[in-house]
Design an enzyme around this catalytic site. Structure first.
Site, short mmCIF file in Angstrom:
data_model
loop_
_atom_site.label_atom_id
_atom_site.label_comp_id
_atom_site.label_asym_id
_atom_site.label_seq_id
_atom_site.Cartn_x
_atom_site.Cartn_y
_atom_site.Cartn_z
N HIS A 1 0.84 -1.00 -0.14
CA HIS A 1 0.04 -0.15 -0.26
C HIS A 1 0.53 1.37 -0.31
O HIS A 1 1.91 1.16 0.94
CB HIS A 1 -0.99 0.45 0.99
CG HIS A 1 -1.86 -0.98 1.25
ND1 HIS A 1 -2.83 -1.43 2.14
CD2 HIS A 1 -2.20 -2.17 0.44
CE1 HIS A 1 -3.29 -2.95 2.30
NE2 HIS A 1 -3.22 -2.96 0.99
N ASP B 1 -7.20 -3.42 -7.17
CA ASP B 1 -8.07 -4.35 -5.99
C ASP B 1 -9.73 -3.55 -6.49
O ASP B 1 -9.77 -2.34 -6.63
CB ASP B 1 -7.65 -3.48 -4.78
CG ASP B 1 -8.92 -4.62 -3.66
OD1 ASP B 1 -9.81 -4.28 -3.59
OD2 ASP B 1 -8.09 -4.85 -2.92
N GLU C 1 -9.88 -11.28 -1.65
CA GLU C 1 -8.96 -10.84 -0.06
C GLU C 1 -10.45 -10.70 0.08
O GLU C 1 -10.97 -9.72 0.90
CB GLU C 1 -8.66 -9.69 -0.47
CG GLU C 1 -7.22 -9.75 -1.17
CD GLU C 1 -6.58 -8.47 -1.36
OE1 GLU C 1 -6.64 -7.19 -1.60
OE2 GLU C 1 -5.56 -8.39 -0.40
N HIS D 1 -6.52 -7.40 -6.93
CA HIS D 1 -7.47 -8.39 -6.16
C HIS D 1 -8.58 -8.25 -6.17
O HIS D 1 -9.28 -6.78 -6.59
CB HIS D 1 -7.20 -6.96 -4.75
CG HIS D 1 -5.55 -7.69 -4.51
ND1 HIS D 1 -5.24 -6.39 -3.39
CD2 HIS D 1 -4.87 -8.24 -3.96
CE1 HIS D 1 -3.69 -6.70 -3.41
NE2 HIS D 1 -3.72 -8.33 -3.60
N GLU E 1 -0.44 -1.23 -5.16
CA GLU E 1 -2.25 -1.09 -4.94
C GLU E 1 -3.02 0.11 -5.16
O GLU E 1 -2.46 0.49 -4.73
CB GLU E 1 -2.22 -2.25 -3.24
CG GLU E 1 -3.76 -2.04 -3.74
CD GLU E 1 -3.75 -3.34 -2.60
OE1 GLU E 1 -2.79 -3.66 -1.59
OE2 GLU E 1 -5.20 -4.08 -2.65
ZN ZN Z 1 -8.21 -3.34 0.86
FE FE Z 2 -6.60 -5.74 -2.49
FE FE Z 3 -3.67 -4.45 -0.10
#
Ligand code: ZN
Ligand code: FE
Ligand code: FE
Length: 276
Positions: free
Chosen positions: A107, A176, A256, A211, A142
């Site tokens: 991150h 993500d 996730e 993700h 990310e």
């Molecule tokens: Zn998250």
């Molecule tokens: Fe993620």
């Molecule tokens: Fe993450």
């Protein structure tokens, strides 16, 4: 073939993760490099790694994804916090070379009032200090939901960070689905436009992993709360369009979602059924 895996616990080592992945029909997985709270990493067991490399070769796994502790803040205003992030990146990347050629996701961090530009500058400086020419690992930034002062909820910010990185072929992006929808990219109604925007700003060749998560919150809520596939505001239809999109469908997808292993197995089965 759908390249898919989920987040697994690394506590029993690499072979255990590979076996668990195979059991649930996955051909990859994600794991934390260390405890996100105490930052403690398990010692590398060379026998475990050796056996692992044989298994993933035989079972034709695609790249596995290591995730840095989400509690790190590489662009903190506090030097000690920044130094800790740097130290952990360096150690993680060293450990990653035991399993060459894979990916490491982190991150970008929160600028905590220093401003986006300062944050971006610190992150790229950090990357320039930790990335090594010899490394075989690709480091992924990310996409974030933009909660608090998080950097990375806009494609432009990730692009700016990567522009200042010297070893450009060592960095990429992990998208993500929960985060970008939360961040204001409408992948439910305008998936094509979002992908085009990513391509225009960052370049799709930089997109290395996805993700795959549903979200508990409505569009542009900047909250970051993952939901099980099909049970949130994205829904199975939109998620199915993501995995089947011609520009995305060959990428590896990592779940996730809030699940135990049985739940992940069910989601993988369901996603394989909708994958064309
Ligand atoms: Zn998250
Ligand atoms: Fe993620
Ligand atoms: Fe993450």
């Amino acid at each position: 073939m759908l390249n898919i895996g989920c987040h697994l616990s690394a506590s029993e080592g690499y072979v255990a993760m590979a076996k668990q992945a195979i059991e649930i029909g996955a051909n990859t997985f994600q794991f934390f490099t260390r405890n996100p709270r105490g930052f403690k990493a398990k010692d590398i067991d060379e026998q475990d790694v050796k056996e692992f490399l044989e298994i993933i070769k035989e079972k034709k796994f695609v790249k596995i994804l290591a995730h840095a502790p989400y509690t790190l803040n590489p662009c903190s205003a506090d030097k000690r916090v920044r130094d800790l992030a740097k130290e952990i990146f360096i150690d993680d990347l060293k450990r990653m070379e035991y399993t060459p050629g894979n990916m490491y996701n982190f991150h970008p961090g929160s600028h905590v009032g220093q401003g986006v530009d300062t944050g971006i500058k610190i992150i790229s400086e950090t990357l320039n200090e930790v990335l090594k020419k010899e490394q075989t690992t690709t480091v992924l930034l990310e996409t974030m939901s933009g909660k608090g002062s998080e950097i990375g909820s806009k494609f432009e910010e990730l692009k700016q960070i990567m522009d200042s990185v010297e070893l450009k072929d060592k960095v990429g992006v992990c998208l993500d689905t929960c985060h970008i929808y939360d961040g204001g990219y409408d992948i439910v109604n305008n998936l094509d436009a979002v992908i085009k925007e990513f391509d225009n700003i960052i370049g799709l060749e930089k997109l290395k992993a996805i993700h795959l998560n549903d979200t508990k919150n409505p569009f542009s809520s900047h909250k970051d709360r993952h939901e099980k596939i099909g049970e949130g505001h994205l829904g199975l239809d939109a998620i199915s369009k993501v995995i089947n999109h011609p520009k995305l469908k060959k990428l590896p997808f990592y779940l996730e979602t809030p699940n135990e292993i049985e739940g992940y197995a069910k989601e993988i089965k369901m996603l394989k059924e909708v994958y064309k």
